[in-house]
Scaffold this active site. Structure first.
Site, mmCIF file in Angstrom:
data_model
loop_
_atom_site.group_PDB
_atom_site.id
_atom_site.type_symbol
_atom_site.label_atom_id
_atom_site.label_comp_id
_atom_site.label_asym_id
_atom_site.label_seq_id
_atom_site.Cartn_x
_atom_site.Cartn_y
_atom_site.Cartn_z
ATOM 1 N N GLY A 240 -6.218 1.718 12.040
ATOM 2 C CA GLY A 240 -4.927 1.815 12.709
ATOM 3 C C GLY A 240 -4.156 0.539 12.931
ATOM 4 N N GLU A 275 -12.760 1.615 10.628
ATOM 5 C CA GLU A 275 -12.236 2.312 9.443
ATOM 6 C C GLU A 275 -10.850 1.777 9.068
ATOM 7 O OE1 GLU A 275 -12.021 6.303 10.929
ATOM 8 O OE2 GLU A 275 -14.189 6.584 10.938
ATOM 9 N N PRO A 276 -10.754 0.506 8.750
ATOM 10 C CA PRO A 276 -9.435 -0.052 8.438
ATOM 11 C C PRO A 276 -8.954 0.371 7.056
ATOM 12 C CG PRO A 276 -11.128 -1.682 8.016
ATOM 13 C CD PRO A 276 -11.835 -0.496 8.605
ATOM 14 N N GLY A 277 -7.674 0.629 6.939
ATOM 15 C CA GLY A 277 -7.086 0.933 5.631
ATOM 16 C C GLY A 277 -5.949 -0.029 5.355
ATOM 17 N N ARG A 278 -4.809 0.267 5.977
ATOM 18 C CA ARG A 278 -3.564 -0.475 5.704
ATOM 19 C C ARG A 278 -3.712 -1.989 5.888
ATOM 20 N NH1 ARG A 278 1.436 2.271 6.831
ATOM 21 N NH2 ARG A 278 0.216 3.524 8.263
ATOM 22 N N ARG A 315 6.882 6.912 1.466
ATOM 23 C CA ARG A 315 6.963 6.499 2.874
ATOM 24 C C ARG A 315 8.386 6.440 3.443
ATOM 25 N NH1 ARG A 315 5.405 2.471 4.936
ATOM 26 N NH2 ARG A 315 4.312 3.435 6.674
ATOM 27 N N TYR A 319 8.706 9.012 6.400
ATOM 28 C CA TYR A 319 8.617 8.447 7.758
ATOM 29 C C TYR A 319 9.815 7.559 8.097
ATOM 30 C CZ TYR A 319 3.750 9.210 6.288
ATOM 31 O OH TYR A 319 2.594 9.709 5.767
ATOM 32 N N CYS A 344 16.802 14.223 -7.287
ATOM 33 C CA CYS A 344 17.975 14.986 -6.868
ATOM 34 C C CYS A 344 17.858 15.507 -5.457
ATOM 35 C CB CYS A 344 18.214 16.113 -7.860
ATOM 36 S SG CYS A 344 18.745 15.405 -9.411
ATOM 37 N N GLU A 345 17.656 14.620 -4.521
ATOM 38 C CA GLU A 345 17.885 14.969 -3.119
ATOM 39 C C GLU A 345 18.199 13.691 -2.353
ATOM 40 O OE1 GLU A 345 14.374 15.976 -0.465
ATOM 41 O OE2 GLU A 345 13.740 16.861 -2.345
HETATM 42 N N1 LLP Z 1 -9.598 6.559 10.050
HETATM 43 C C1 LLP Z 1 -9.043 7.772 10.165
HETATM 44 C C2 LLP Z 1 -9.820 8.861 10.751
HETATM 45 C C3 LLP Z 1 -7.715 7.972 9.724
HETATM 46 O O1 LLP Z 1 -7.162 9.177 9.866
HETATM 47 C C4 LLP Z 1 -6.984 6.897 9.169
HETATM 48 C C5 LLP Z 1 -5.614 7.078 8.699
HETATM 49 C C6 LLP Z 1 -7.629 5.650 9.053
HETATM 50 C C7 LLP Z 1 -8.933 5.510 9.512
HETATM 51 C C8 LLP Z 1 -6.953 4.456 8.471
HETATM 52 O O2 LLP Z 1 -5.851 4.055 9.203
HETATM 53 P P1 LLP Z 1 -5.129 2.661 8.872
HETATM 54 O O3 LLP Z 1 -6.079 1.571 9.202
HETATM 55 O O4 LLP Z 1 -4.761 2.657 7.440
HETATM 56 O O5 LLP Z 1 -3.945 2.674 9.759
HETATM 57 N N2 LLP Z 1 0.463 8.003 5.166
HETATM 58 C C9 LLP Z 1 0.735 7.272 6.387
HETATM 59 C C10 LLP Z 1 -0.529 6.822 7.071
HETATM 60 C C11 LLP Z 1 -1.494 7.923 7.392
HETATM 61 C C12 LLP Z 1 -2.760 7.467 8.054
HETATM 62 C C13 LLP Z 1 -3.754 8.557 8.144
HETATM 63 N N3 LLP Z 1 -5.008 8.205 8.723
HETATM 64 C C14 LLP Z 1 1.664 6.114 6.078
HETATM 65 O O6 LLP Z 1 2.081 5.958 4.930
HETATM 66 O O7 LLP Z 1 2.058 5.366 6.971
#
Ligand code: LLP
Length: 420
Positions: A240, A275-278, A315, A319, A344-345
């Site tokens: 997050g 659980e880092p992603g972004r 995105r 959003y 086309c939107e």
């Molecule tokens: N763990 C869980 C259970 C999650 O649901 C998520 C993201 C993460 C970890 C990773 O979160 P992060 O570190 O990346 O913030 N499509 C959206 C983002 C959706 C996130 C969903 N869950 C966007 O483009 O902003």
């Protein structure tokens, strides 16, 4: 810090000019920097090393490309997966099954069985019903599933409502005030080893405060569980942490985040899971696009029409998200324009009234910070096919996902004979 920089007036990914990638692969194309991915993984790992016992599981949903996963695997990260498909990718990238955490509200029986048979490290249970089902599947096979119970702490993450997950009305986790009872009932079932709690309140958080509020609630729950005689050895604090999308924006650093976690989890005596992603892959990618033409209505700002669209980078349409737009070879001139794709939107709009580098038909440009939730959210809307992905490593690059042409997609479709 990322490795996308101008050299001699041309935007480079590491030592590779983006012009060379456009020439070889065409546009639109996602471009990832291997060095940036590895650096971000390392910076986060180093920051979290102030904590006693840590497990980092890259949230594959942010960027599931196999080459990206391999970079994560080489940095020693495990994976947070939310589907059988993501689990297969983590395994294919060489991540040990024991380093995989399986999250998600809608795990299906076949996915749970796959996780059990592969021996994944942890299931994050999102409901009592799911736990009961997993227990039966595990016990039938003589297996035991390590589990954490995901709680919903009812905390406002102060992020976009569509990516907020920790409010009582969101579908995720079990209400925290019911968690102790659910934990005890699940812990009594054969087939489950209830070992911890999990929480994830949302994505793209710009402040540490909501995390700290949620973690305090989790700390109180852990104390309550232990007082009830339950075992708690793990706490999964989710992902997050946000990243800047606009030049000049400042976000909490991994070090700030780690210091907050250290404060909030003092005395927990658990393995902390993340659980880092972004935060790892967001700034490690750009979407390289070409200007098709500039349409100039007489009395309004021009429309810069690029060959990327909402199907390639969803995105902004989904959003209202901001992605910086920069010319690959800027002249120094500026213009105010709307940036749009060919779909086309009207939702196929990347920016309105934005001051950008002056561009003309044929010019290359990038949408920045497209390494997370970019290619993975692509669709083939308007029969546009799927965008290609490239990874750069110094002065070399490789196509890490082929462009999937519209013909390949329609080749999977059939017209039944009764329509002939
Ligand atoms: N763990 C869980 C259970 C999650 O649901 C998520 C993201 C993460 C970890 C990773 O979160 P992060 O570190 O990346 O913030 N499509 C959206 C983002 C959706 C996130 C969903 N869950 C966007 O483009 O902003």
């Amino acid at each position: 810090m990322d490795h996308f920089e101008y050299r001699d007036g041309v935007l480079h990914a590491e030592d590779t000019p983006l012009t060379a990638i456009a020439d070889a692969v065409g546009t639109p194309v996602y471009v990832y920097s291997r060095a940036t991915l590895a650096r971000h993984a390392r910076v986060l790992r180093d920051a979290l090393s102030i904590l006693p016992r840590v497990h980092i599981a890259f949230a594959i949903k942010a960027n599931p490309n196999l080459a990206v996963l391999r970079v994560m695997q080489r940095e020693g990260l495990g994976a947070d997966v939310v589907s059988g498909g993501e689990m297969a990718r983590a395994l294919a990238a060489g991540m040990p099954a024991s380093d995989i955490v399986f999250s998600g509200v809608g795990k299906q029986a076949w996915e749970m069985v796959k996780g059990l048979e592969e021996g994944i490290g942890q299931f994050n249970l999102e409901s009592e019903e799911e736990g009961v089902e997993l227990a039966a599947l595990a016990a039938e096979r003589g297996l035991t599933a390590n589990c954490a119970l995901r709680v919903n702490p009812d905390v406002d993450a102060r992020t976009h409502e569509k990516i907020s997950t920790g409010k009582a009305e969101n579908k995720f986790g079990v209400p925290i005030d019911l968690a102790a009872g659910i934990y005890a009932r699940l812990a009594a079932l054969p087939g489950l080893n209830m070992r911890g709690v999990a929480v994830h309140i949302g994505s793209q958080l710009s402040s540490l405060e909501p995390f700290e509020i949620a973690f305090a609630k989790v700390g109180a729950l852990i104390a309550e569980l232990r007082a009830n005689g339950q075992t708690v050895t793990h706490a999964d604090l989710g992902g997050g942490l946000g990243v800047p999308y606009k030049t000049g924006e400042v976000f909490p650093s991994p070090e700030d985040y780690a210091a907050m976690v250290a404060r909030a989890t003092q005395g927990w005596d658990v393995t902390l899971m993340f659980e880092p992603g972004r935060v790892i892959c967001g700034n490690a990618g750009v979407l390289l696009t070409k200007v098709i033409r500039v349409k100039r209505p007489s009395n309004r700002p021009p429309f810069v029409i690029v060959d990327a669209a909402m199907n390639d980078l969803a995105r902004p349409a989904m959003y209202g998200a901001w992605h910086d737009f920069d010319a690959v070879a800027p002249s120094g001139e500026k213009m105010v324009a709307h940036i749009v794709g060919p779909i086309c939107e009207t939702g196929d709009t990347f920016a309105m009234d934005r001051e950008i580098d002056a561009v003309a038909a044929g010019d290359l440009a990038v949408f920045r910070t497209a390494g997370a939730y970019g290619a993975t959210m692509a669709s083939s809307y308007n029969s546009r096919g799927f965008v290609a992905e490239v990874m750069v490593d110094g002065d070399r690059f490789a196509v890490v996902a082929d462009r999937i042409l519209p013909e390949a997609i329609s080749a999977a479709e059939r017209v039944p004979e009764w329509l002939d």
